[in-house]
Each structure stands twice: as C-alpha cells, then as structure tokens.
Design an enzyme around this catalytic site. Structure first.
Site, PDB file in Angstrom:
ATOM      1  N   HIS A  17      22.938 -13.040  56.264  1.00 13.01           N
ATOM      2  CA  HIS A  17      23.647 -13.241  57.118  1.00 13.01           C
ATOM      3  C   HIS A  17      23.424 -12.752  58.758  1.00 13.01           C
ATOM      4  O   HIS A  17      23.643 -13.541  59.699  1.00 13.01           O
ATOM      5  CB  HIS A  17      25.052 -12.651  56.719  1.00 13.01           C
ATOM      6  CG  HIS A  17      26.321 -12.897  57.685  1.00 13.01           C
ATOM      7  ND1 HIS A  17      27.404 -12.024  57.870  1.00 13.01           N
ATOM      8  CD2 HIS A  17      26.594 -13.984  58.423  1.00 13.01           C
ATOM      9  CE1 HIS A  17      28.129 -12.513  58.605  1.00 13.01           C
ATOM     10  NE2 HIS A  17      27.796 -13.690  58.984  1.00 13.01           N
ATOM     11  N   GLU A  46      21.147 -15.127  60.231  1.00 13.26           N
ATOM     12  CA  GLU A  46      21.364 -16.332  60.759  1.00 13.26           C
ATOM     13  C   GLU A  46      21.968 -16.092  62.039  1.00 13.26           C
ATOM     14  O   GLU A  46      21.746 -17.029  62.953  1.00 13.26           O
ATOM     15  CB  GLU A  46      22.549 -16.793  59.829  1.00 13.26           C
ATOM     16  CG  GLU A  46      23.600 -17.888  60.149  1.00 13.26           C
ATOM     17  CD  GLU A  46      25.108 -17.544  60.053  1.00 13.26           C
ATOM     18  OE1 GLU A  46      25.845 -17.424  60.765  1.00 13.26           O
ATOM     19  OE2 GLU A  46      25.387 -17.236  58.722  1.00 13.26           O
ATOM     20  N   HIS A  47      22.678 -14.967  62.293  1.00 12.20           N
ATOM     21  CA  HIS A  47      23.134 -14.761  63.875  1.00 12.20           C
ATOM     22  C   HIS A  47      21.886 -14.647  64.705  1.00 12.20           C
ATOM     23  O   HIS A  47      22.099 -15.084  65.592  1.00 12.20           O
ATOM     24  CB  HIS A  47      23.910 -13.378  63.712  1.00 12.20           C
ATOM     25  CG  HIS A  47      25.238 -13.222  63.386  1.00 12.20           C
ATOM     26  ND1 HIS A  47      26.519 -13.197  64.003  1.00 12.20           N
ATOM     27  CD2 HIS A  47      25.929 -13.844  61.993  1.00 12.20           C
ATOM     28  CE1 HIS A  47      27.440 -13.349  63.472  1.00 12.20           C
ATOM     29  NE2 HIS A  47      27.172 -13.655  62.028  1.00 12.20           N
ATOM     30  N   GLU A  74      33.001  -9.472  61.844  1.00 11.09           N
ATOM     31  CA  GLU A  74      33.315 -10.431  60.652  1.00 11.09           C
ATOM     32  C   GLU A  74      33.987  -9.567  59.583  1.00 11.09           C
ATOM     33  O   GLU A  74      34.981 -10.014  58.995  1.00 11.09           O
ATOM     34  CB  GLU A  74      32.254 -11.368  60.232  1.00 11.09           C
ATOM     35  CG  GLU A  74      31.831 -12.557  61.176  1.00 11.09           C
ATOM     36  CD  GLU A  74      30.747 -13.403  60.755  1.00 11.09           C
ATOM     37  OE1 GLU A  74      31.094 -13.894  59.497  1.00 11.09           O
ATOM     38  OE2 GLU A  74      30.197 -13.765  61.333  1.00 11.09           O
TER      39      GLU A  74
END
Length: 333
Positions: free
Chosen positions: A64, A67-68, A145
């Site tokens: 994750h 991805e950022h 998040e």
C-alpha cells in the site's frame, strides 16, 4: 373533400458499439484496447498482480505504501507534481488502490492530452524514483488512512477477523500500514519490492479512447514495451486461510454505529473460473429471496430481522469465501 395521406418513416439510428482488441506485447504485458468515438474522455488502467498479501512480516502495509510512493516522480518526469498537475490541467484525475492480491492504478483525461498522460503513467512501471525526502510525507498519508478507518465498522471488522485466520497464512496480516509498521522502510526496500513483483508479465493494461484501435495499439507498444519482464511466476496462495476445526468460532465486535448484524463466513475456492455459471450469485439470490416460504419472510414475520442476503468473495485466484448476513432487530440480536 381533400384526403391527406401522411406517411411516417421510422428511421433507426445505428450507433456503433465499442470495438475491442486484445494484444500481448513483446514483454508479455497483456493489453485490452477499447475504441468508441462517443467517449468524452480517454482513460487507462494498469492492474499489477501483487497486493498486501505479499507484504513482508516486518513491513506490514508495504504494498500500500509503495502504491502511494509510485506517484512521486520518475526518472523521465522527476517533478513529484508533474503527473497530477498534467492531469488536472487537462480535465483529468487519477487514483489507485491496493487489494489483497493486486494493485490497480487508473486515470482519465481529455482526448488531446491522452498521449502525454500515457507517457507519464507508463514511467511508474519503468523507472520510479521513490525519493527518500517524500517518505515521511507519504507514511503520514498512509497512517491517516489507518486512523480514518478506525471509526468505520467495515474496516474494524475486516481487521479483527484476520486475527482468527491461520497464523501461518498471509491473510493473517495488517494490510493498511501505520507509522509504526513502516518506520524502517527506505528507498532501497521500495525498489526491491518493485523489482521483485512489478514484472510486465504480472500486469494487465486497459486503454479506452475515441481513437481507433490501430492508433491505441501503437500507443501501447510505444509507451509500455519498456516495462521490465523478469518472468515472475504467478503468486499462489494456500487455501487454508481459516483452519478447519470441529467448532464454531464466534467473534463479537462492538460497532461504532448502531449496527446489529450477524455474518457467517465459509471458506471456498475462488469463483473466478466459475464466471459463466456464477454459483455464488445463485446462492446469494436463493438466500436473499423475499417471497413466501423464504428465510427472510420467516425472520421478518417473527420480528427477528429486517434483511437477509449473501455474497461470494474472491480474495485471490486460489481461494475465496461465501458470506451470509442477517440484519437483525433488537429482539433478533
């Protein structure tokens, strides 16, 4: 008397359907092209067959986090704002998400800026920079998040359930990431993960535009043929994410909202290969049927529930689950 004859001619306007073409580039990247002159924007999506299940134990949330970081500059376009500002100035936007077994990146933009967007987009998978100076910023974004999801019942249940899963299975993990789980991640770790899993044979690209198929194929070959192919084998996941036991595991979760819900989860094989027959959809319709003699009508008549349903879930190509839910009344609870 004058007789008038009115002749009405019905004309059926024929609108062409979208045209499709599937190709495989020299680097084994699978591509589907969709052309339709009625599209008001062009778009593309890249699916990479690696997700949070491949996080190393010591870096939970790495997929994750990567991805950022992928959005923050490439060798060809080192400015971290180049991609987003280009799309924004041309009526576009982009987004991405990390699932358990895949990560998806996508964007849309005005037609006349499509080639420039494809050029910038393709560089994510060819030469990302992963600049160390932006690591802290994006770690905080990932952590935000996580903090946001703490107050959402879906995410709370999703994570709590994982603690019941087989401790030797990758499904028993923390997928989002926090400042604590990612604090030791550096540029080299990101690059190594990218090199290991972001192989072109593990990717599928879709391109949609008002351009003709030949032009779209030329663009795909021009900008995506340089993605490296290490012939990575498909990641296979063990089926036993929930260990078989001669007992019913009962998990109670106190919700944030006023929710009274019973969910039963049954491990199954994946449903991907059964796309044409859709057994999960059939079971869902049967269980969710509301007519006379149905489970739902019985529970409603007794004042125990307000809704019943079921859904199948493909966690990976190897395993999935069948989930039954009952929305309970206070008495039913």
């Amino acid at each position: 008397m004058i007789n008038y004859i009115v002749i009405i001619i019905l004309v059926t306007l024929s609108y062409g359907s979208p045209e499709y073409r599937k190709i495989v580039l020299e680097n084994n990247l699978k591509v589907i092209l969709v052309s339709d002159e009625k599209y008001n924007k062009s778009s593309a999506s890249m699916n990479v067959m690696v997700g949070s299940l491949s996080d190393p134990d010591e870096y939970q949330g790495l997929a994750h986090f990567l991805e950022h970081m992928l959005f923050l500059g490439t060798e060809k376009y080192p400015d971290v704002e180049n991609y987003s500002s280009y799309l924004k100035s041309n009526g576009g936007y982009s987004n991405a998400y990390t699932a358990e077994d895949h990560t998806n990146y996508h964007f849309e933009v005005y037609h006349d800026a499509f080639e420039g967007a494809l050029d910038r987009f393709s560089q994510f998978f060819i030469s990302p920079l992963f600049k160390q100076e932006y690591t802290d910023r994006e770690m905080n974004a990932v952590n935000s998040e996580y903090q946001k999801n703490l107050e959402q019942d879906y995410w709370r249940m999703r994570q709590v359930k994982r603690n019941l899963y087989n401790p030797n299975h990758p499904a028993n993990h923390f997928e989002i990431g926090t400042l604590e789980t990612l604090e030791n991640v550096n540029r080299e770790i990101l690059l190594n993960f990218h090199r290991e899993y972001y192989s072109s044979n593990m990717m599928s690209l879709s391109i949609l535009s008002n351009l003709d198929l030949d032009t779209l194929e030329d663009l795909a070959r021009k900008y995506f043929s340089n993605i490296n192919n290490i012939n990575r084998e498909r990641i296979k996941y063990p089926l036993n994410y929930l260990e078989e036991k001669n007992t019913l595991r009962l998990l109670k979760v106190k919700p944030v909202k006023d929710v009274k819900r019973l969910v039963l989860e049954f491990p199954t094989p994946a449903f991907y290969d059964l796309y044409l027959s859709k057994p999960d959809k059939l079971i869902g319709r049967l269980i969710g049927y509301e007519g006379e003699g149905s489970l739902q009508s019985l529970l409603k008549s007794k004042g125990l529930a307000v809704g019943v349903g079921a859904w199948g879930q493909n966690n990976t190509p190897d395993y999935g689950s069948l989930n039954l839910w009952v929305e309970l009344t206070s008495e039913g609870f």
